[in-house]
Design a protein around this motif. Structure first.
Motif, short mmCIF file in Angstrom:
data_model
loop_
_atom_site.label_atom_id
_atom_site.label_comp_id
_atom_site.label_asym_id
_atom_site.label_seq_id
_atom_site.Cartn_x
_atom_site.Cartn_y
_atom_site.Cartn_z
N ARG A 87 -98.41 -40.54 88.57
CA ARG A 87 -97.25 -41.48 88.02
C ARG A 87 -97.36 -42.43 87.88
O ARG A 87 -97.40 -43.29 87.14
CB ARG A 87 -95.65 -41.18 88.64
CG ARG A 87 -94.44 -41.79 88.52
CD ARG A 87 -93.68 -41.60 88.80
NE ARG A 87 -93.35 -42.60 90.16
CZ ARG A 87 -92.40 -43.54 89.96
NH1 ARG A 87 -92.63 -44.39 89.34
NH2 ARG A 87 -93.80 -44.69 91.77
N ARG A 90 -99.70 -43.01 84.66
CA ARG A 90 -99.18 -43.41 84.15
C ARG A 90 -98.54 -44.44 83.73
O ARG A 90 -98.40 -44.89 82.40
CB ARG A 90 -98.71 -42.02 83.63
CG ARG A 90 -98.64 -40.98 83.18
CD ARG A 90 -97.35 -39.86 82.63
NE ARG A 90 -98.02 -38.68 83.14
CZ ARG A 90 -97.45 -37.62 83.91
NH1 ARG A 90 -95.95 -37.71 84.66
NH2 ARG A 90 -97.76 -36.18 83.73
N SER A 135 -93.32 -46.28 75.90
CA SER A 135 -92.36 -44.75 76.34
C SER A 135 -92.94 -44.62 77.04
O SER A 135 -92.26 -43.71 78.25
CB SER A 135 -92.70 -43.79 74.74
OG SER A 135 -94.13 -43.72 74.73
N LEU A 136 -94.43 -44.44 77.49
CA LEU A 136 -94.98 -43.99 78.59
C LEU A 136 -94.95 -44.49 80.20
O LEU A 136 -94.39 -43.34 81.08
CB LEU A 136 -96.85 -45.13 78.27
CG LEU A 136 -97.65 -43.78 77.46
CD1 LEU A 136 -98.79 -44.04 77.36
CD2 LEU A 136 -97.61 -42.06 77.80
N ILE A 138 -91.75 -45.96 80.57
CA ILE A 138 -90.29 -45.42 80.54
C ILE A 138 -90.63 -43.64 81.08
O ILE A 138 -89.74 -43.78 82.06
CB ILE A 138 -89.44 -45.24 79.53
CG1 ILE A 138 -88.94 -46.73 79.26
CG2 ILE A 138 -88.07 -44.98 80.04
CD1 ILE A 138 -88.50 -46.81 77.97
N ASN A 139 -90.78 -43.07 80.73
CA ASN A 139 -91.60 -41.99 81.30
C ASN A 139 -92.16 -42.01 82.35
O ASN A 139 -91.29 -41.38 83.20
CB ASN A 139 -92.58 -40.59 79.99
CG ASN A 139 -92.60 -39.89 80.61
OD1 ASN A 139 -92.09 -39.26 81.56
ND2 ASN A 139 -93.87 -39.23 80.66
N GLY A 140 -93.32 -42.77 82.70
CA GLY A 140 -93.68 -42.58 84.38
C GLY A 140 -92.57 -43.46 84.90
O GLY A 140 -92.13 -43.21 85.88
N PHE A 143 -88.85 -40.68 84.57
CA PHE A 143 -88.34 -39.01 83.86
C PHE A 143 -89.81 -38.20 85.09
O PHE A 143 -89.69 -37.31 85.60
CB PHE A 143 -88.65 -38.80 82.67
CG PHE A 143 -87.56 -38.84 81.98
CD1 PHE A 143 -86.04 -39.33 82.08
CD2 PHE A 143 -88.14 -39.91 80.43
CE1 PHE A 143 -85.69 -39.35 81.36
CE2 PHE A 143 -87.39 -41.18 79.84
CZ PHE A 143 -85.73 -40.44 79.77
N THR A 144 -90.09 -38.95 85.50
CA THR A 144 -91.41 -38.75 86.43
C THR A 144 -91.29 -38.39 87.77
O THR A 144 -92.53 -38.20 89.03
CB THR A 144 -92.68 -38.33 85.27
OG1 THR A 144 -93.18 -39.52 86.06
CG2 THR A 144 -93.08 -38.11 84.58
#
Length: 202
Positions: A87, A90, A135-136, A138-140, A143-144
């Motif tokens: 995470r 990312r 977006s990477l 925010i995803n890290g 969401f992960t």
């Protein structure tokens, strides 16, 4: 350890959950004995370690050793890293991509305003890179994220926690009334039945 039924944290080694009465020995046995996936992952890590050691011993020149160190070891580190490390990797990649996109957007916008408006197309590509990086990130971050705490949805567990907190807040030992102390289950049952008997009519 947490109770699988109600989510209450059991710090003591009780056989049953204090809140819901679930048998915790089954959970303790499952935790103590690793499953087949955990065993195979540990065996795979050991095998990878032996293979790397063999490759390092086999390297005859410094160039071959550098190849192992530069090419093979980073890939193995990625394979062996924990979910939290993945995470963070990312998030780092997203931060780098967003920074590059932002700087490219600013640079090409400045060049387009000074030299030629055709550079605005390249500024648009910088904006795309910026959004990919964001977006990477925010995803890290959102969401992960691995779940570390079980959600507590049981009113029994909540009330047990409140009782535990109340006990820890007071350091006094609360003794039961002498009338409530019975030496056996039979005496307790007899006392309970006497309390429940209706008053004699007369």
């Amino acid at each position: 350890m947490y109770c699988p039924s109600c989510g209450l944290e059991e710090k003591q080694s009780n056989q049953f959950c204090r809140a819901c009465g679930s048998n915790l020995n089954v959970v303790r046995l499952a935790v103590a004995r690793p499953d087949s996936i955990t065993q195979s992952a540990a065996a795979a890590r050991d095998e990878i370690g032996r293979a790397i050691a063999f490759k390092i011993r086999e390297a005859k020149s410094s160039g071959e050793l550098a190849t192992v160190a530069e090419d093979v070891l980073p890939e193995i580190e990625k394979f062996l890293e924990s979910p939290e490390e993945k995470r963070l990797r990312r998030v780092r990649k997203g931060t780098v991509a967003a920074s590059i996109g932002l700087s490219a957007t600013i640079a090409f916008a400045v060049v387009a305003s000074i030299v030629d408006e055709d550079f605005l197309i390249l500024a648009g590509l910088g904006v795309v890179t910026l959004f990919i990086g964001l977006s990477l990130v925010i995803n890290g971050l959102l969401f992960t994220v691995p779940k570390k705490v079980l959600s507590d949805k049981s009113p029994d567990a909540r009330s047990q926690r409140e009782l535990d907190a109340a006990k820890s807040a007071t350091n006094e030992l609360v003794l039961p009334e002498p009338n409530d102390i019975f030496s056996s289950v039979t005496e307790q049952t007899t006392q309970h039945l006497k309390e429940k008997q209706p008053a004699p009519r007369g």
